[in-house]
Design a protein around this motif. Sequence first.
Motif, PDB file in Angstrom:
ATOM      1  N   ARG A  24       0.913  -1.190  -0.281  1.00 20.61           N
ATOM      2  CA  ARG A  24       0.120  -0.108   0.046  1.00 20.61           C
ATOM      3  C   ARG A  24       0.906   1.182  -0.044  1.00 20.61           C
ATOM      4  NH1 ARG A  24      -3.698  -1.975   4.322  1.00 20.61           N
ATOM      5  NH2 ARG A  24      -5.473  -2.751   3.222  1.00 20.61           N
ATOM      6  N   THR A  66      -1.681  -4.707  -0.528  1.00 20.07           N
ATOM      7  CA  THR A  66      -3.063  -4.531  -0.785  1.00 20.07           C
ATOM      8  C   THR A  66      -3.498  -5.939  -1.551  1.00 20.07           C
ATOM      9  OG1 THR A  66      -2.693  -2.229  -1.028  1.00 20.07           O
ATOM     10  CG2 THR A  66      -4.595  -3.199  -2.132  1.00 20.07           C
ATOM     11  N   PRO A  68      -5.747  -7.859  -4.064  1.00 17.11           N
ATOM     12  CA  PRO A  68      -7.115  -7.644  -4.684  1.00 17.11           C
ATOM     13  C   PRO A  68      -7.900  -8.919  -4.391  1.00 17.11           C
ATOM     14  CG  PRO A  68      -5.262  -8.152  -6.259  1.00 17.11           C
ATOM     15  CD  PRO A  68      -4.692  -8.101  -4.924  1.00 17.11           C
ATOM     16  N   CYS A  87     -12.411   3.061  -7.356  1.00 16.45           N
ATOM     17  CA  CYS A  87     -11.161   2.544  -6.839  1.00 16.45           C
ATOM     18  C   CYS A  87      -9.807   3.544  -6.575  1.00 16.45           C
ATOM     19  CB  CYS A  87     -10.984   1.572  -8.073  1.00 16.45           C
ATOM     20  SG  CYS A  87      -9.382   0.560  -7.996  1.00 16.45           S
ATOM     21  N   ARG A  89      -6.635   1.949  -6.012  1.00 13.01           N
ATOM     22  CA  ARG A  89      -5.808   0.757  -5.813  1.00 13.01           C
ATOM     23  C   ARG A  89      -4.329   1.208  -6.518  1.00 13.01           C
ATOM     24  NH1 ARG A  89     -10.734  -1.565  -6.139  1.00 13.01           N
ATOM     25  NH2 ARG A  89     -11.382  -3.209  -5.126  1.00 13.01           N
ATOM     26  N   CYS A  90      -4.790   2.058  -7.530  1.00 12.72           N
ATOM     27  CA  CYS A  90      -3.166   2.533  -8.236  1.00 12.72           C
ATOM     28  C   CYS A  90      -3.122   4.114  -8.435  1.00 12.72           C
ATOM     29  CB  CYS A  90      -2.996   1.679  -9.529  1.00 12.72           C
ATOM     30  SG  CYS A  90      -3.742   2.286 -10.941  1.00 12.72           S
ATOM     31  N   ILE A 179      -2.047  -4.354 -11.369  1.00 13.62           N
ATOM     32  CA  ILE A 179      -2.905  -4.165 -10.311  1.00 13.62           C
ATOM     33  C   ILE A 179      -4.476  -4.191 -10.942  1.00 13.62           C
ATOM     34  CG2 ILE A 179      -4.225  -2.597  -8.663  1.00 13.62           C
ATOM     35  CD1 ILE A 179      -1.300  -1.758  -7.991  1.00 13.62           C
ATOM     36  N   CYS A 180      -4.482  -3.377 -12.095  1.00 11.91           N
ATOM     37  CA  CYS A 180      -5.793  -3.212 -12.660  1.00 11.91           C
ATOM     38  C   CYS A 180      -6.315  -4.561 -13.580  1.00 11.91           C
ATOM     39  CB  CYS A 180      -6.019  -2.043 -13.583  1.00 11.91           C
ATOM     40  SG  CYS A 180      -7.507  -1.360 -13.723  1.00 11.91           S
TER      41      CYS A 180
END
Length: 263
Positions: A24, A66, A68, A87, A89-90, A179-180
């Motif tokens: 993270r 993190t 997923p 989101c 996340r990135c 990540i995506c």
Amino acid sequence: MTPDELRRQLEFYKDLGIQQLYRREPRPVEVAAPLAPVAPLVPVEALPAPPHVEVRPITEPMMDITLPGLAPENDTLERICSDIGDCTRCKLHRGRNKIVFGVGNPATKLVFVGEGPGADEDAQGIPFVGRAGQLLTQMIEGTSAKEGIPLKRADVYICNVVKCRPPENRTPEPDEMEICGQFLFRQLSVLQPKAICALGSTAAKAILGGKDGVTKLRGKWHKWRDIPVIVTYHPSYLLRPYNQDAKREAWEDLKKVLHFVYD
Ligand code: SF4
């Protein structure tokens, strides 16, 4: 999370081809309170002996990763969309206007995967709506009409590797793609098309996992899991005026995948 859940989750990433997990972003550092006034200096010899303190080796703290979410059983596009949520996340979330999830027929036999949203897509939340998108629509509808295949853009499904616009339309970075990419892989797993058409090197790398670009990969069949994959040029590359050979090759690639899927 129990060790068993963690093991299943890590096995799932391995199946997806994910090689690395990311920490993270660091939490904001707390600002220290102002220092108390300093006491007057005392000579060292006047200080009491310090108490004995046992020094133990510092153990490595658990990594704050993190993770997923697992692809749930009976996954659906709606569930993936809701898991993406708002989101962050990135780092691509910082400059986005709208998340661009994907569009098209959920029962499609053919999925097109591009790189990431541009300015028009970011504004509308729909993939391939700018100039490159119009060219893609013409390619799909024009080529299929010429080949006698009754197909409209709305009959296929279109999405991107990353769902948020990279700044200045730069290429998504490996961590962002990884990540995506979990959401792309879930979309493809749910859609289970008869074939996937990767548009451009970024989509090809995300789906096939290698380092080769379009010129090396196009013209041949590849596979993502058991689904055949064809790689061709991204429409934005075809918009450049000097790419006549690439245009001809892209039309050949498209004919190949259309006949494979719809004959
Ligand atoms: S690009 Fe994907 S992972 Fe990154 S913030 Fe957007 S939706 Fe989340």
